[in-house]
Design an enzyme around this catalytic site. Structure first.
Site, PDB file in Angstrom:
ATOM      1  N   LYS A  26      23.849  -9.251   5.601  1.00 56.01           N
ATOM      2  CA  LYS A  26      24.785  -8.310   4.974  1.00 56.01           C
ATOM      3  C   LYS A  26      24.672  -6.977   5.730  1.00 56.01           C
ATOM      4  O   LYS A  26      23.660  -6.283   5.615  1.00 56.01           O
ATOM      5  CB  LYS A  26      24.458  -8.087   3.501  1.00 56.01           C
ATOM      6  CG  LYS A  26      24.422  -9.386   2.657  1.00 56.01           C
ATOM      7  CD  LYS A  26      23.027  -9.895   2.485  1.00 56.01           C
ATOM      8  CE  LYS A  26      22.809 -10.893   1.375  1.00 56.01           C
ATOM      9  NZ  LYS A  26      23.681 -11.989   1.241  1.00 56.01           N
ATOM     10  N   ASP A  72       0.819  -1.228   0.000  1.00 55.82           N
ATOM     11  CA  ASP A  72       0.000   0.000   0.000  1.00 55.82           C
ATOM     12  C   ASP A  72       0.847   1.270   0.000  1.00 55.82           C
ATOM     13  O   ASP A  72       0.355   2.343   0.360  1.00 55.82           O
ATOM     14  CB  ASP A  72      -0.943   0.033   1.209  1.00 55.82           C
ATOM     15  CG  ASP A  72      -2.039  -1.016   1.120  1.00 55.82           C
ATOM     16  OD1 ASP A  72      -2.263  -1.555   0.021  1.00 55.82           O
ATOM     17  OD2 ASP A  72      -2.660  -1.304   2.161  1.00 55.82           O
TER      18      ASP A  72
END
Length: 485
Positions: free
Chosen positions: A405, A231
Protein backbone atom coordinates in the site's frame (compact mmCIF):
# COMPACT_ATOMS: atom_id res chain seq x y z
CA UNK A 1 -57.23 -22.59 9.84
CA UNK A 2 -57.14 -21.03 6.35
CA UNK A 3 -58.03 -17.64 7.85
CA UNK A 4 -55.24 -18.03 10.40
CA UNK A 5 -52.63 -18.69 7.69
CA UNK A 6 -54.01 -15.78 5.68
CA UNK A 7 -53.70 -13.53 8.73
CA UNK A 8 -50.18 -14.82 9.43
CA UNK A 9 -49.13 -14.09 5.84
CA UNK A 10 -50.52 -10.56 5.97
CA UNK A 11 -48.92 -9.95 9.38
CA UNK A 12 -45.54 -11.15 8.08
CA UNK A 13 -45.79 -8.85 5.08
CA UNK A 14 -46.68 -5.87 7.29
CA UNK A 15 -43.87 -6.61 9.76
CA UNK A 16 -41.36 -7.00 6.93
CA UNK A 17 -42.59 -3.78 5.27
CA UNK A 18 -42.24 -1.89 8.55
CA UNK A 19 -38.78 -3.36 9.05
CA UNK A 20 -37.64 -2.33 5.54
CA UNK A 21 -39.21 1.12 5.96
CA UNK A 22 -37.48 1.56 9.31
CA UNK A 23 -34.08 0.50 7.97
CA UNK A 24 -34.58 2.72 4.90
CA UNK A 25 -35.23 5.73 7.13
CA UNK A 26 -32.16 4.88 9.20
CA UNK A 27 -30.00 4.65 6.06
CA UNK A 28 -31.34 7.94 4.68
CA UNK A 29 -30.99 9.84 7.97
CA UNK A 30 -27.37 8.77 8.50
CA UNK A 31 -24.99 11.54 7.40
CA UNK A 32 -22.65 9.77 4.98
CA UNK A 33 -21.76 9.68 1.31
CA UNK A 34 -24.83 9.45 -0.95
CA UNK A 35 -23.19 6.63 -2.95
CA UNK A 36 -22.90 4.50 0.20
CA UNK A 37 -26.51 5.15 1.18
CA UNK A 38 -27.75 4.28 -2.32
CA UNK A 39 -25.65 1.09 -2.37
CA UNK A 40 -27.16 -0.03 0.93
CA UNK A 41 -30.70 0.71 -0.29
CA UNK A 42 -30.04 -1.40 -3.40
CA UNK A 43 -28.80 -4.29 -1.24
CA UNK A 44 -31.83 -4.04 1.07
CA UNK A 45 -34.32 -4.03 -1.81
CA UNK A 46 -32.59 -6.55 -4.10
CA UNK A 47 -31.95 -9.10 -1.32
CA UNK A 48 -35.10 -9.29 0.83
CA UNK A 49 -34.47 -10.18 4.47
CA UNK A 50 -30.79 -10.92 3.72
CA UNK A 51 -30.21 -7.25 2.84
CA UNK A 52 -31.79 -6.08 6.11
CA UNK A 53 -29.73 -8.61 8.07
CA UNK A 54 -26.54 -7.46 6.29
CA UNK A 55 -27.28 -3.86 7.24
CA UNK A 56 -27.70 -4.78 10.91
CA UNK A 57 -24.40 -6.68 10.80
CA UNK A 58 -22.28 -4.41 8.60
CA UNK A 59 -24.18 -1.19 7.92
CA UNK A 60 -23.01 1.03 10.75
CA UNK A 61 -19.78 1.61 12.65
CA UNK A 62 -20.40 -0.23 15.90
CA UNK A 63 -17.37 -1.00 18.05
CA UNK A 64 -19.45 -2.50 20.85
CA UNK A 65 -20.63 -0.66 23.95
CA UNK A 66 -17.68 -1.45 26.25
CA UNK A 67 -14.97 -0.67 23.67
CA UNK A 68 -16.79 2.43 22.42
CA UNK A 69 -17.06 3.88 25.93
CA UNK A 70 -13.43 3.01 26.60
CA UNK A 71 -12.25 4.65 23.35
CA UNK A 72 -14.22 7.79 24.19
CA UNK A 73 -12.68 8.03 27.66
CA UNK A 74 -9.19 7.37 26.28
CA UNK A 75 -9.16 10.12 23.69
CA UNK A 76 -8.39 13.05 26.00
CA UNK A 77 -5.30 11.57 27.73
CA UNK A 78 -3.92 10.32 24.43
CA UNK A 79 -4.56 13.68 22.79
CA UNK A 80 -2.68 15.36 25.64
CA UNK A 81 0.25 12.97 25.09
CA UNK A 82 0.21 13.71 21.35
CA UNK A 83 0.01 17.47 21.96
CA UNK A 84 3.06 17.25 24.22
CA UNK A 85 5.10 16.30 21.15
CA UNK A 86 4.70 19.87 19.88
CA UNK A 87 7.14 20.99 22.59
CA UNK A 88 9.79 18.67 21.17
CA UNK A 89 12.31 20.35 18.87
CA UNK A 90 11.85 17.42 16.49
CA UNK A 91 8.64 19.23 15.49
CA UNK A 92 10.07 21.97 13.29
CA UNK A 93 7.50 23.00 10.65
CA UNK A 94 9.89 25.65 9.31
CA UNK A 95 12.08 22.85 7.94
CA UNK A 96 9.23 20.79 6.46
CA UNK A 97 8.69 20.37 2.74
CA UNK A 98 5.48 21.69 1.24
CA UNK A 99 3.88 18.24 0.99
CA UNK A 100 4.08 17.33 4.67
CA UNK A 101 3.53 20.85 6.01
CA UNK A 102 -0.21 20.83 5.28
CA UNK A 103 -0.59 17.26 6.53
CA UNK A 104 1.11 18.23 9.78
CA UNK A 105 -1.38 21.10 10.12
CA UNK A 106 -4.34 18.78 9.54
CA UNK A 107 -3.24 16.05 11.96
CA UNK A 108 -2.19 18.58 14.59
CA UNK A 109 -5.53 20.38 14.52
CA UNK A 110 -7.65 17.21 14.48
CA UNK A 111 -5.64 14.94 16.76
CA UNK A 112 -2.94 17.08 18.34
CA UNK A 113 -0.39 14.83 16.65
CA UNK A 114 2.53 16.59 14.90
CA UNK A 115 5.07 15.38 12.36
CA UNK A 116 8.50 14.74 13.89
CA UNK A 117 11.98 14.99 12.36
CA UNK A 118 15.23 13.25 13.25
CA UNK A 119 14.30 9.77 12.03
CA UNK A 120 16.12 7.16 10.01
CA UNK A 121 14.19 4.93 7.63
CA UNK A 122 14.88 1.67 5.87
CA UNK A 123 12.62 0.32 3.12
CA UNK A 124 12.50 -3.48 3.14
CA UNK A 125 10.79 -5.43 0.35
CA UNK A 126 12.22 -8.98 0.33
CA UNK A 127 10.23 -11.23 2.74
CA UNK A 128 13.30 -13.11 4.01
CA UNK A 129 15.16 -9.84 4.62
CA UNK A 130 12.18 -8.40 6.50
CA UNK A 131 11.76 -11.42 8.76
CA UNK A 132 15.50 -11.81 9.41
CA UNK A 133 15.71 -8.10 10.29
CA UNK A 134 12.82 -8.46 12.74
CA UNK A 135 14.42 -11.56 14.31
CA UNK A 136 17.75 -9.75 14.68
CA UNK A 137 16.11 -6.78 16.44
CA UNK A 138 14.08 -9.09 18.72
CA UNK A 139 17.27 -10.89 19.73
CA UNK A 140 18.73 -7.52 20.80
CA UNK A 141 15.64 -6.50 22.82
CA UNK A 142 16.33 -5.60 26.45
CA UNK A 143 13.08 -4.29 27.96
CA UNK A 144 9.97 -4.49 25.77
CA UNK A 145 8.49 -5.78 22.52
CA UNK A 146 5.05 -4.64 21.35
CA UNK A 147 3.29 -6.10 18.32
CA UNK A 148 -0.02 -5.66 16.52
CA UNK A 149 -0.91 -7.73 13.45
CA UNK A 150 -4.02 -8.56 11.48
CA UNK A 151 -2.65 -11.97 10.40
CA UNK A 152 -0.15 -14.22 12.17
CA UNK A 153 0.22 -17.35 10.08
CA UNK A 154 2.62 -20.01 11.45
CA UNK A 155 5.13 -21.55 9.07
CA UNK A 156 8.54 -20.84 7.58
CA UNK A 157 10.52 -17.93 9.02
CA UNK A 158 7.50 -16.81 11.05
CA UNK A 159 8.19 -19.73 13.36
CA UNK A 160 11.69 -18.32 13.88
CA UNK A 161 10.11 -15.00 14.86
CA UNK A 162 7.92 -16.86 17.36
CA UNK A 163 10.96 -18.66 18.79
CA UNK A 164 12.83 -15.36 19.12
CA UNK A 165 9.88 -13.85 21.01
CA UNK A 166 9.74 -16.81 23.41
CA UNK A 167 13.47 -16.55 24.05
CA UNK A 168 13.11 -12.81 24.67
CA UNK A 169 10.31 -13.38 27.17
CA UNK A 170 12.39 -16.01 29.00
CA UNK A 171 15.24 -13.54 29.46
CA UNK A 172 12.88 -11.00 31.02
CA UNK A 173 11.71 -8.87 28.10
CA UNK A 174 8.08 -7.72 28.43
CA UNK A 175 6.36 -9.00 25.26
CA UNK A 176 2.83 -7.91 24.33
CA UNK A 177 1.18 -9.36 21.23
CA UNK A 178 -2.20 -8.19 19.91
CA UNK A 179 -3.66 -10.20 17.01
CA UNK A 180 -6.94 -9.80 15.16
CA UNK A 181 -9.33 -12.65 15.88
CA UNK A 182 -10.66 -13.00 12.32
CA UNK A 183 -7.26 -12.58 10.68
CA UNK A 184 -5.30 -15.01 12.86
CA UNK A 185 -7.52 -18.05 13.54
CA UNK A 186 -4.77 -20.47 12.54
CA UNK A 187 -2.41 -18.97 15.12
CA UNK A 188 -4.97 -19.25 17.93
CA UNK A 189 -5.56 -22.92 17.05
CA UNK A 190 -1.83 -23.68 16.84
CA UNK A 191 0.62 -24.76 19.57
CA UNK A 192 2.32 -21.36 19.23
CA UNK A 193 -0.47 -19.67 21.15
CA UNK A 194 -0.01 -21.94 24.14
CA UNK A 195 3.80 -21.91 23.96
CA UNK A 196 3.89 -18.12 23.94
CA UNK A 197 1.51 -17.80 26.88
CA UNK A 198 3.50 -20.41 28.82
CA UNK A 199 6.64 -18.35 28.20
CA UNK A 200 4.99 -15.30 29.78
CA UNK A 201 4.02 -13.45 26.60
CA UNK A 202 0.77 -11.50 26.85
CA UNK A 203 -1.26 -12.61 23.83
CA UNK A 204 -4.56 -10.80 23.29
CA UNK A 205 -7.21 -11.66 20.71
CA UNK A 206 -8.50 -8.37 19.26
CA UNK A 207 -12.17 -7.97 18.32
CA UNK A 208 -12.99 -11.59 19.08
CA UNK A 209 -15.27 -13.27 16.56
CA UNK A 210 -18.14 -15.03 18.28
CA UNK A 211 -21.75 -15.87 17.35
CA UNK A 212 -22.79 -14.36 20.70
CA UNK A 213 -21.47 -10.96 19.58
CA UNK A 214 -23.10 -10.96 16.16
CA UNK A 215 -25.54 -8.12 16.94
CA UNK A 216 -23.36 -6.39 19.55
CA UNK A 217 -20.56 -5.23 17.24
CA UNK A 218 -19.92 -4.84 13.54
CA UNK A 219 -18.22 -8.11 12.58
CA UNK A 220 -16.14 -6.80 9.67
CA UNK A 221 -14.57 -4.10 11.85
CA UNK A 222 -11.00 -5.39 12.08
CA UNK A 223 -7.66 -4.62 13.73
CA UNK A 224 -5.72 -4.17 10.50
CA UNK A 225 -2.55 -2.47 11.76
CA UNK A 226 0.92 -4.01 11.46
CA UNK A 227 3.21 -2.67 14.18
CA UNK A 228 6.38 -3.81 15.92
CA UNK A 229 8.08 -1.64 18.55
CA UNK A 230 11.25 -2.86 20.29
CA UNK A 231 12.63 -1.10 23.40
CA UNK A 232 10.97 2.10 22.10
CA UNK A 233 14.06 2.43 19.90
CA UNK A 234 13.11 0.55 16.73
CA UNK A 235 9.73 0.27 15.01
CA UNK A 236 8.35 -1.49 11.96
CA UNK A 237 5.15 -0.89 10.04
CA UNK A 238 3.95 -1.46 6.50
CA UNK A 239 1.77 -3.82 4.51
CA UNK A 240 3.24 -7.19 5.53
CA UNK A 241 1.41 -9.38 8.00
CA UNK A 242 3.38 -11.82 10.15
CA UNK A 243 3.49 -14.40 7.37
CA UNK A 244 6.16 -16.10 5.29
CA UNK A 245 4.75 -15.75 1.73
CA UNK A 246 6.27 -19.12 0.75
CA UNK A 247 3.97 -20.79 3.34
CA UNK A 248 0.90 -18.54 3.07
CA UNK A 249 -2.20 -19.12 0.89
CA UNK A 250 -0.31 -21.28 -1.56
CA UNK A 251 -3.52 -22.73 -3.00
CA UNK A 252 -5.32 -19.43 -3.62
CA UNK A 253 -4.16 -19.16 -7.23
CA UNK A 254 -2.85 -15.59 -6.92
CA UNK A 255 0.86 -16.27 -6.38
CA UNK A 256 2.95 -15.08 -3.45
CA UNK A 257 1.98 -11.90 -1.64
CA UNK A 258 4.22 -8.91 -2.42
CA UNK A 259 4.75 -6.60 0.57
CA UNK A 260 6.95 -3.99 2.18
CA UNK A 261 7.91 -2.98 5.71
CA UNK A 262 9.55 0.23 6.89
CA UNK A 263 12.07 0.08 9.73
CA UNK A 264 12.16 3.34 11.70
CA UNK A 265 14.39 4.75 14.42
CA UNK A 266 14.12 8.18 16.05
CA UNK A 267 11.28 10.14 17.75
CA UNK A 268 8.58 8.62 15.54
CA UNK A 269 9.15 5.24 17.24
CA UNK A 270 7.52 6.55 20.43
CA UNK A 271 4.52 7.75 18.43
CA UNK A 272 4.07 4.32 16.82
CA UNK A 273 4.41 2.83 20.32
CA UNK A 274 1.58 5.12 21.48
CA UNK A 275 -0.67 3.76 18.72
CA UNK A 276 0.05 0.22 19.97
CA UNK A 277 -0.82 1.42 23.47
CA UNK A 278 -4.10 2.83 22.14
CA UNK A 279 -5.01 -0.54 20.60
CA UNK A 280 -3.98 -2.38 23.76
CA UNK A 281 -6.16 -0.18 25.97
CA UNK A 282 -9.17 -0.40 23.65
CA UNK A 283 -9.00 -4.19 23.94
CA UNK A 284 -7.87 -4.69 27.54
CA UNK A 285 -8.60 -1.47 29.41
CA UNK A 286 -4.96 -1.26 30.55
CA UNK A 287 -3.17 2.05 29.96
CA UNK A 288 0.52 1.88 29.05
CA UNK A 289 1.43 5.18 27.41
CA UNK A 290 5.11 5.33 26.40
CA UNK A 291 7.52 8.00 27.49
CA UNK A 292 7.78 11.09 25.31
CA UNK A 293 10.71 10.82 22.89
CA UNK A 294 14.06 12.41 23.57
CA UNK A 295 14.47 15.01 20.86
CA UNK A 296 17.92 16.47 20.26
CA UNK A 297 17.71 17.70 16.70
CA UNK A 298 20.47 20.11 15.77
CA UNK A 299 19.16 23.09 13.73
CA UNK A 300 21.82 22.59 11.06
CA UNK A 301 21.11 18.83 10.81
CA UNK A 302 20.13 17.91 7.28
CA UNK A 303 18.09 16.16 6.13
CA UNK A 304 15.53 16.06 8.93
CA UNK A 305 13.40 13.16 7.59
CA UNK A 306 10.04 14.30 9.06
CA UNK A 307 7.36 11.62 9.43
CA UNK A 308 3.69 12.19 10.18
CA UNK A 309 2.04 9.19 11.83
CA UNK A 310 -1.62 9.00 10.74
CA UNK A 311 -3.79 6.54 12.69
CA UNK A 312 -7.44 5.81 12.06
CA UNK A 313 -10.22 3.70 13.48
CA UNK A 314 -13.04 3.92 16.00
CA UNK A 315 -12.35 6.55 18.64
CA UNK A 316 -9.97 8.48 16.38
CA UNK A 317 -11.11 11.57 14.38
CA UNK A 318 -13.34 10.40 11.55
CA UNK A 319 -12.00 10.06 8.00
CA UNK A 320 -8.51 11.33 8.91
CA UNK A 321 -6.60 8.98 6.61
CA UNK A 322 -9.03 9.69 3.77
CA UNK A 323 -8.41 13.43 4.29
CA UNK A 324 -4.64 12.96 4.36
CA UNK A 325 -4.75 10.92 1.16
CA UNK A 326 -6.93 13.49 -0.60
CA UNK A 327 -4.76 16.38 0.60
CA UNK A 328 -1.57 14.64 -0.58
CA UNK A 329 -2.98 13.93 -4.05
CA UNK A 330 -4.33 17.47 -4.43
CA UNK A 331 -0.86 18.87 -3.72
CA UNK A 332 0.73 16.96 -6.60
CA UNK A 333 2.45 19.12 -9.24
CA UNK A 334 3.94 16.40 -11.46
CA UNK A 335 2.95 12.83 -10.65
CA UNK A 336 0.94 10.49 -8.44
CA UNK A 337 1.74 6.77 -8.38
CA UNK A 338 -0.39 4.39 -6.27
CA UNK A 339 -0.16 0.70 -5.41
CA UNK A 340 -3.02 -1.04 -3.63
CA UNK A 341 -4.28 -4.64 -3.55
CA UNK A 342 -7.93 -3.71 -3.02
CA UNK A 343 -9.26 -0.80 -5.05
CA UNK A 344 -12.90 0.01 -4.25
CA UNK A 345 -12.65 3.76 -3.59
CA UNK A 346 -15.23 6.26 -2.44
CA UNK A 347 -16.88 8.52 -5.00
CA UNK A 348 -14.91 11.46 -3.57
CA UNK A 349 -11.59 9.68 -4.04
CA UNK A 350 -12.48 8.72 -7.62
CA UNK A 351 -13.26 12.36 -8.39
CA UNK A 352 -9.96 13.44 -6.79
CA UNK A 353 -8.00 11.02 -9.00
CA UNK A 354 -9.89 12.10 -12.11
CA UNK A 355 -9.45 15.80 -11.41
CA UNK A 356 -5.73 15.31 -10.73
CA UNK A 357 -5.26 13.58 -14.08
CA UNK A 358 -7.39 16.18 -15.83
CA UNK A 359 -5.15 19.01 -14.64
CA UNK A 360 -2.23 17.40 -16.41
CA UNK A 361 -0.68 15.41 -13.55
CA UNK A 362 0.56 11.90 -14.42
CA UNK A 363 -1.59 9.54 -12.33
CA UNK A 364 -0.67 5.85 -12.28
CA UNK A 365 -2.53 3.08 -10.48
CA UNK A 366 -0.93 -0.35 -9.98
CA UNK A 367 -3.17 -3.18 -8.74
CA UNK A 368 -2.92 -6.98 -8.89
CA UNK A 369 -4.20 -8.81 -11.95
CA UNK A 370 -5.49 -11.63 -9.74
CA UNK A 371 -7.04 -10.97 -6.36
CA UNK A 372 -7.83 -13.26 -3.43
CA UNK A 373 -11.29 -11.63 -3.38
CA UNK A 374 -13.20 -12.10 -6.63
CA UNK A 375 -15.83 -9.60 -5.50
CA UNK A 376 -13.17 -6.92 -5.04
CA UNK A 377 -11.53 -7.86 -8.35
CA UNK A 378 -14.76 -7.32 -10.29
CA UNK A 379 -15.80 -4.24 -8.30
CA UNK A 380 -12.38 -2.63 -8.94
CA UNK A 381 -12.82 -2.99 -12.68
CA UNK A 382 -16.07 -1.04 -12.53
CA UNK A 383 -13.93 2.10 -12.07
CA UNK A 384 -11.50 1.48 -14.94
CA UNK A 385 -13.37 3.21 -17.77
CA UNK A 386 -14.08 6.54 -16.08
CA UNK A 387 -10.54 6.72 -14.68
CA UNK A 388 -8.93 5.97 -18.05
CA UNK A 389 -11.21 8.49 -19.80
CA UNK A 390 -9.85 11.09 -17.35
CA UNK A 391 -6.26 10.14 -18.19
CA UNK A 392 -5.37 7.80 -15.32
CA UNK A 393 -2.99 5.00 -16.32
CA UNK A 394 -3.89 1.59 -14.87
CA UNK A 395 -1.43 -1.30 -14.59
CA UNK A 396 -2.34 -4.87 -13.62
CA UNK A 397 0.53 -6.60 -11.81
CA UNK A 398 0.98 -10.28 -12.71
CA UNK A 399 3.92 -11.15 -10.41
CA UNK A 400 1.77 -12.26 -7.46
CA UNK A 401 -0.76 -10.60 -5.17
CA UNK A 402 0.60 -7.05 -4.97
CA UNK A 403 -0.23 -6.24 -1.35
CA UNK A 404 1.94 -3.11 -0.98
CA UNK A 405 0.00 0.00 0.00
CA UNK A 406 1.89 3.08 -1.20
CA UNK A 407 1.39 6.53 -2.72
CA UNK A 408 4.30 8.53 -4.17
CA UNK A 409 3.73 12.21 -4.93
CA UNK A 410 6.08 14.13 -7.29
CA UNK A 411 8.86 11.59 -6.54
CA UNK A 412 9.50 13.63 -3.36
CA UNK A 413 6.92 12.56 -0.79
CA UNK A 414 5.16 9.30 -0.02
CA UNK A 415 2.52 7.56 2.06
CA UNK A 416 3.11 3.97 3.15
CA UNK A 417 1.30 1.79 5.65
CA UNK A 418 -1.60 -0.60 6.11
CA UNK A 419 -4.37 1.26 4.27
CA UNK A 420 -6.08 -0.24 1.23
CA UNK A 421 -8.05 2.00 -1.11
CA UNK A 422 -11.37 0.53 -0.15
CA UNK A 423 -14.24 1.60 2.07
CA UNK A 424 -13.29 -0.59 5.03
CA UNK A 425 -9.72 0.69 5.25
CA UNK A 426 -10.57 4.34 4.66
CA UNK A 427 -13.66 4.56 6.88
CA UNK A 428 -13.78 1.59 9.25
CA UNK A 429 -10.75 -0.47 10.31
CA UNK A 430 -7.92 0.28 12.73
CA UNK A 431 -5.22 1.40 10.27
CA UNK A 432 -1.89 3.23 10.21
CA UNK A 433 -0.16 5.31 7.55
CA UNK A 434 3.20 7.07 7.59
CA UNK A 435 3.48 10.30 5.60
CA UNK A 436 7.21 10.55 4.82
CA UNK A 437 9.00 13.68 3.64
CA UNK A 438 12.32 12.14 2.65
CA UNK A 439 13.43 12.34 -0.97
CA UNK A 440 15.98 9.50 -0.74
CA UNK A 441 13.44 7.12 0.83
CA UNK A 442 10.75 8.24 -1.62
CA UNK A 443 13.08 7.61 -4.56
CA UNK A 444 13.55 4.03 -3.28
CA UNK A 445 9.79 3.63 -3.03
CA UNK A 446 9.30 5.04 -6.53
CA UNK A 447 11.89 2.65 -7.97
CA UNK A 448 10.19 -0.27 -6.23
CA UNK A 449 6.90 0.82 -7.77
CA UNK A 450 8.69 0.97 -11.13
CA UNK A 451 9.73 -2.66 -10.68
CA UNK A 452 6.07 -3.50 -10.15
CA UNK A 453 5.18 -1.75 -13.42
CA UNK A 454 7.85 -3.80 -15.21
CA UNK A 455 5.95 -6.92 -14.08
CA UNK A 456 2.58 -5.57 -15.12
CA UNK A 457 0.63 -4.77 -18.27
CA UNK A 458 -1.09 -1.47 -18.92
CA UNK A 459 -4.84 -1.60 -19.42
CA UNK A 460 -5.56 0.08 -22.77
CA UNK A 461 -8.87 1.93 -23.02
CA UNK A 462 -9.65 0.91 -26.61
CA UNK A 463 -9.15 -2.77 -25.81
CA UNK A 464 -10.93 -2.47 -22.47
CA UNK A 465 -14.05 -1.18 -24.22
CA UNK A 466 -14.23 -4.46 -26.16
CA UNK A 467 -14.69 -6.63 -23.05
CA UNK A 468 -17.71 -8.91 -22.95
CA UNK A 469 -21.20 -8.09 -21.71
CA UNK A 470 -20.69 -10.79 -19.06
CA UNK A 471 -17.68 -8.93 -17.66
CA UNK A 472 -19.56 -5.61 -17.65
CA UNK A 473 -22.46 -7.24 -15.82
CA UNK A 474 -20.23 -8.68 -13.07
CA UNK A 475 -18.45 -5.34 -12.65
CA UNK A 476 -21.70 -3.47 -12.10
CA UNK A 477 -23.18 -6.23 -9.94
CA UNK A 478 -20.28 -6.32 -7.48
CA UNK A 479 -19.92 -2.54 -7.58
CA UNK A 480 -23.31 -2.40 -5.83
CA UNK A 481 -21.79 -4.27 -2.89
CA UNK A 482 -18.93 -1.81 -2.32
CA UNK A 483 -20.09 -0.96 1.25
CA UNK A 484 -19.29 -4.58 2.17
CA UNK A 485 -15.92 -4.79 0.37
Amino acid sequence: MEKFYHFLTLASIVVYWLLVAGVTLRVVLKRRAVSISLAWLMIIYILPIVGVLCYFLFGELNLGKKRAERAKDMFKPFEQWFTGLNDCNAHSPETFGRHIYKIDELCNHRLGLPALSGNTLSLQSAPSDILHSIIKDIEKAETSIQMVFYIWHPGGLVDSVGTALIQAAKRGVNVRLLLDSAGSPRFFRSPWHTMMKDAGIEVIQALEVSPWRIFLRRLDLRQHRKIIVIDEKVAYTGSMNMVDPAYFKQNSGVGQWIDIMVRVTGPTVNVISAIHCWDWEVETGKRMLPSLPECHIEPEQSPHHPIQVVPSGPGMPEHLIHQVLTLAINQANESVRITTPYFVPSADLVETLKMTAQRGIEVELIIPLKNDSLMVQWASRAFYSELMYAGVKIYEFYGGLLHTKSVVIDKQFCLVGTVNMDMRSLWLNFELTLAIDDEAFTEQMYQLQQSYIENAHEVVLEKWQQRSFYSRFLERLFYLFNPLL
